[in-house]
Design a protein around this motif. Structure first.
Motif, PDB file in Angstrom:
ATOM      1  N   VAL A  15       0.857  -1.178   0.000  1.00 40.81           N
ATOM      2  CA  VAL A  15       0.000   0.000   0.000  1.00 40.81           C
ATOM      3  C   VAL A  15       0.895   1.231   0.000  1.00 40.81           C
ATOM      4  O   VAL A  15       1.827   1.334   0.798  1.00 40.81           O
ATOM      5  N   CYS A  17       0.405   5.309   0.291  1.00 43.61           N
ATOM      6  CA  CYS A  17      -0.602   6.314   0.598  1.00 43.61           C
ATOM      7  C   CYS A  17       0.050   7.664   0.858  1.00 43.61           C
ATOM      8  O   CYS A  17       0.771   7.836   1.834  1.00 43.61           O
ATOM      9  N   VAL A  45      -0.895  -0.990  -4.231  1.00 46.62           N
ATOM     10  CA  VAL A  45      -2.290  -0.791  -3.867  1.00 46.62           C
ATOM     11  C   VAL A  45      -2.374   0.651  -3.384  1.00 46.62           C
ATOM     12  O   VAL A  45      -1.821   0.995  -2.345  1.00 46.62           O
ATOM     13  N   VAL A  47      -4.105   3.889  -1.848  1.00 47.47           N
ATOM     14  CA  VAL A  47      -5.202   4.292  -0.975  1.00 47.47           C
ATOM     15  C   VAL A  47      -5.199   5.815  -0.963  1.00 47.47           C
ATOM     16  O   VAL A  47      -4.185   6.434  -0.610  1.00 47.47           O
ATOM     17  N   LEU A  59      -6.776   2.140   6.124  1.00 50.33           N
ATOM     18  CA  LEU A  59      -5.466   1.499   5.992  1.00 50.33           C
ATOM     19  C   LEU A  59      -5.383   0.239   6.846  1.00 50.33           C
ATOM     20  O   LEU A  59      -4.852  -0.796   6.411  1.00 50.33           O
ATOM     21  N   GLU A  61      -7.859  -1.651   7.682  1.00 51.87           N
ATOM     22  CA  GLU A  61      -8.683  -2.656   7.022  1.00 51.87           C
ATOM     23  C   GLU A  61      -7.932  -3.308   5.860  1.00 51.87           C
ATOM     24  O   GLU A  61      -8.034  -4.511   5.646  1.00 51.87           O
ATOM     25  N   ARG A  62      -7.168  -2.528   5.106  1.00 54.45           N
ATOM     26  CA  ARG A  62      -6.366  -3.089   4.004  1.00 54.45           C
ATOM     27  C   ARG A  62      -5.399  -4.149   4.536  1.00 54.45           C
ATOM     28  O   ARG A  62      -5.199  -5.184   3.916  1.00 54.45           O
ATOM     29  N   GLU A  65      -7.299  -7.402   5.552  1.00 53.48           N
ATOM     30  CA  GLU A  65      -7.817  -8.185   4.429  1.00 53.48           C
ATOM     31  C   GLU A  65      -6.821  -9.233   3.960  1.00 53.48           C
ATOM     32  O   GLU A  65      -7.196 -10.208   3.330  1.00 53.48           O
ATOM     33  N   CYS A  68      -1.729  -7.671   1.463  1.00 51.27           N
ATOM     34  CA  CYS A  68      -0.811  -6.532   1.555  1.00 51.27           C
ATOM     35  C   CYS A  68       0.171  -6.794   2.688  1.00 51.27           C
ATOM     36  O   CYS A  68      -0.228  -6.899   3.846  1.00 51.27           O
TER      37      CYS A  68
END
Length: 195
Positions: A15, A17, A45, A47, A59, A61-62, A65, A68
């Motif tokens: 991720v 961001c 990924v 965000v 973040l 939650e990513r 999941e 990541c």
């Protein structure tokens, strides 16, 4: 791309961001094709920035999941003349100086490969260092929130905060983000095949 027989992309996700909506420090679109840039061996990924509390939840939650294994926060530095990898964060409300939770550790340490990131930035021709000094802003808040919610095990995701200098042109910022993300991606492993 590493694929299994079902066609699923097994590259680990990282991720990236840029957390300040008012200061888009890097455009994730590599060219006019609209495709995201991916570090070697991983997939980006993206965000988007948002309100700090909601962004921290998104973040987190990513990470929950799965898929990541790393997260790179990107924002400006109010203090560093070059690129800086922040190695820790304190439990403080951005700009307020007060604790935002009454329990939990007062300091959380980055799980990112900080030395590798600094070497990669320097190898890219950029002035870079690492610092344990936290800045009183959204970046430090997000770093603390994410680190404090990680499971306590050796497989915890790599989470880091890259601060870019002010001023810095788009080309330098792009080079810096790519160097830092690539250094993080080198330590990731492909996702396991589904049973």
């Amino acid at each position: 791309m590493v694929e299994d027989p079902t066609g699923r992309d097994r590259r680990p996700g990282i991720v990236i961001c840029a957390y300040d909506a008012d200061d888009p420090v890097w455009d994730f679109v590599e060219d006019l094709s609209g495709r995201l840039w991916d570090p070697p061996g991983a997939r980006t990924v993206a965000v988007p920035a948002g309100e700090p509390h909601a962004l921290a939840n998104a973040l987190t939650e990513r990470l929950r999941e799965g898929g990541c294994q790393a997260m790179l926060l990107v924002g400006r530095s109010a203090r560093a003349p070059g690129f800086r990898v922040q190695m820790r964060a304190e439990v403080r409300i951005p700009g307020g100086g007060k604790r935002f939770v009454g329990t939990g550790p007062s300091i959380a340490r980055s799980t990112a490969p900080v030395a590798d990131m600094v070497r990669a930035l320097q190898a890219a021709g950029l002035q870079a260092d690492a610092s344990s000094e936290a800045e009183d802003d959204v970046g430090s808040y997000l770093l603390y929130r994410l680190l404090s919610e990680l499971p306590d095990n050796p497989d915890a995701p790599a989470i880091g905060l890259l601060r870019t200098p002010v001023p810095a042109d788009e080309a330098a910022i792009s080079k810096g983000v790519k160097a830092a993300a690539s250094a993080m991606a080198r330590r990731l492993t492909p996702l396991s095949r589904p049973a």
